[in-house]
Motif scaffolding. Structure first.
Motif, short mmCIF file in Angstrom:
data_model
loop_
_atom_site.label_atom_id
_atom_site.label_comp_id
_atom_site.label_asym_id
_atom_site.label_seq_id
_atom_site.Cartn_x
_atom_site.Cartn_y
_atom_site.Cartn_z
N GLU A 119 16.08 18.81 51.04
CA GLU A 119 15.31 20.04 51.18
C GLU A 119 15.92 20.98 52.21
O GLU A 119 15.40 22.07 52.45
N LEU A 137 16.19 20.32 55.50
CA LEU A 137 15.37 20.27 56.71
C LEU A 137 16.03 19.42 57.79
O LEU A 137 16.65 18.40 57.49
N SER A 180 4.16 19.12 48.60
CA SER A 180 4.75 19.45 49.90
C SER A 180 5.26 20.88 49.91
O SER A 180 5.09 21.61 50.90
N ARG A 181 5.87 21.29 48.82
CA ARG A 181 6.38 22.67 48.75
C ARG A 181 5.24 23.69 48.72
O ARG A 181 5.40 24.81 49.22
N TYR A 207 9.02 25.41 53.31
CA TYR A 207 10.37 24.89 53.11
C TYR A 207 11.32 26.05 52.82
O TYR A 207 10.91 27.07 52.25
N PRO A 229 17.98 25.57 50.18
CA PRO A 229 18.29 24.49 51.12
C PRO A 229 19.68 24.61 51.71
O PRO A 229 20.65 24.91 51.01
#
Length: 299
Positions: free
Chosen positions: A110, A112, A148-149, A154, A158
């Motif tokens: 992602e 992150l 989660s998105r 996010y 990415p």
């Protein structure tokens, strides 16, 4: 009197006050939030100092933000944030190791820098009891990723990360899972932290990102507790079972050695060598054995 906030709550509050995501700005904010607190406040400062050190800031710069000299900052924090690993210890089961690896890989995919408790939830679908529990409740990796998105910010595109670490919240959840394993392991056995403890902690923490994902998916925490009951409620006695004699010295009813429920007309028990198992736990074992892991299939 209101309860003392947790370390994660302090850091989350600091994020809300910080001028940016820079570790030094976060350090300024966490100092403001925790100035009049003790105990967990020191732990919160330790974590942010560790982040600043991981980001490459010198003790001189960190000391300036703390209002102390380079030597004082190093003497106070170096041993806590450098010599003491930020990760939990004891023994991790193979299923938990696989879950943690999958969680970090999911966060990296992602773009992150940190893997949160939603990524731990994603990783728990890799193997073990937690994977079987989540599958039974119709949770999939794709559903967790989509939730989660929806819930969290996010990056749209990415950016590959050279090194992804667990967030403060994720580290706190891992530590809590380890504590749960310690409390529920018989004194005669080594303490091994596995996926049931981690899933139980995530599910019962209302403020965690992982719990928010479960709520978004419509998964009832009570169902998770019910399915994990046999794995996280082993009595802390010499042989992992309750004494059959109460304080009065009278013999107590026979109980399942796994879930602790007493024998009754509706709950039959099967006897083993100084242990008992009830029909519910037998059924649960059958479900797990029906989906063997890759390691279990190897000769």
């Amino acid at each position: 009197m209101s309860p003392e906030p947790t370390v994660d709550q302090l850091i989350q509050a600091a994020h809300a006050h910080a001028a940016s995501d820079d570790p030094l700005d976060l350090l300024d904010a966490v100092l403001t939030v925790t100035r009049d607190l003790s105990g967990r406040a020191d732990a919160a400062v330790d974590q942010v100092v560790r982040r600043a050190r991981d980001a490459g800031y010198s003790w001189t710069v960190i000391g300036e933000r703390l209002g102390v000299s380079r030597q004082a900052a190093r003497q106070r924090y170096a041993e806590r944030v450098e010599q003491t690993p930020p990760t939990v210890g004891l023994i991790r089961g193979r299923d938990l190791d696989s879950a943690l690896t999958a969680a970090l890989e999911a966060a990296q995919a992602e773009g992150l820098a940190e893997a949160g408790t939603e990524h731990l939830l994603y990783g728990l679908l890799t193997d073990g009891v937690a994977a079987a529990t989540l599958e039974k409740l119709d949770a999939t990796r794709e559903k967790i990723r989509e939730a989660s998105r929806r819930l969290f910010d996010y990056p749209a595109t990415p950016v590959p990360q050279a090194h992804t670490v667990f967030s403060a919240e994720a580290q706190a959840v891992l530590a809590a899972a380890e504590q749960l394993a310690t409390e529920r392991t018989p004194t005669c056995a080594p303490v091994v932290t596995t996926t049931p403890q981690l899933l139980a902690v995530i599910a019962t923490n209302p403020g965690s990102r992982g719990r928010r994902v479960l709520n978004d998916l419509g998964i009832d925490v009570a169902d998770i507790k019910r399915l994990l009951h046999c794995y996280i409620n082993v009595p802390r006695t010499a042989f992992g079972r309750r004494s059959r004699r109460g304080r009065s010295g009278k013999r107590q009813p026979d109980r399942c050695s796994f879930c602790g429920h007493a024998r009754s007309e509706t709950r039959r028990l099967v006897a083993g060598p100084d242990v008992w198992i009830c029909a519910d736990c037998v059924a649960r074992c059958g479900e797990i054995l029906a989906h063997p892991t890759a390691d279990a299939r190897q000769p």
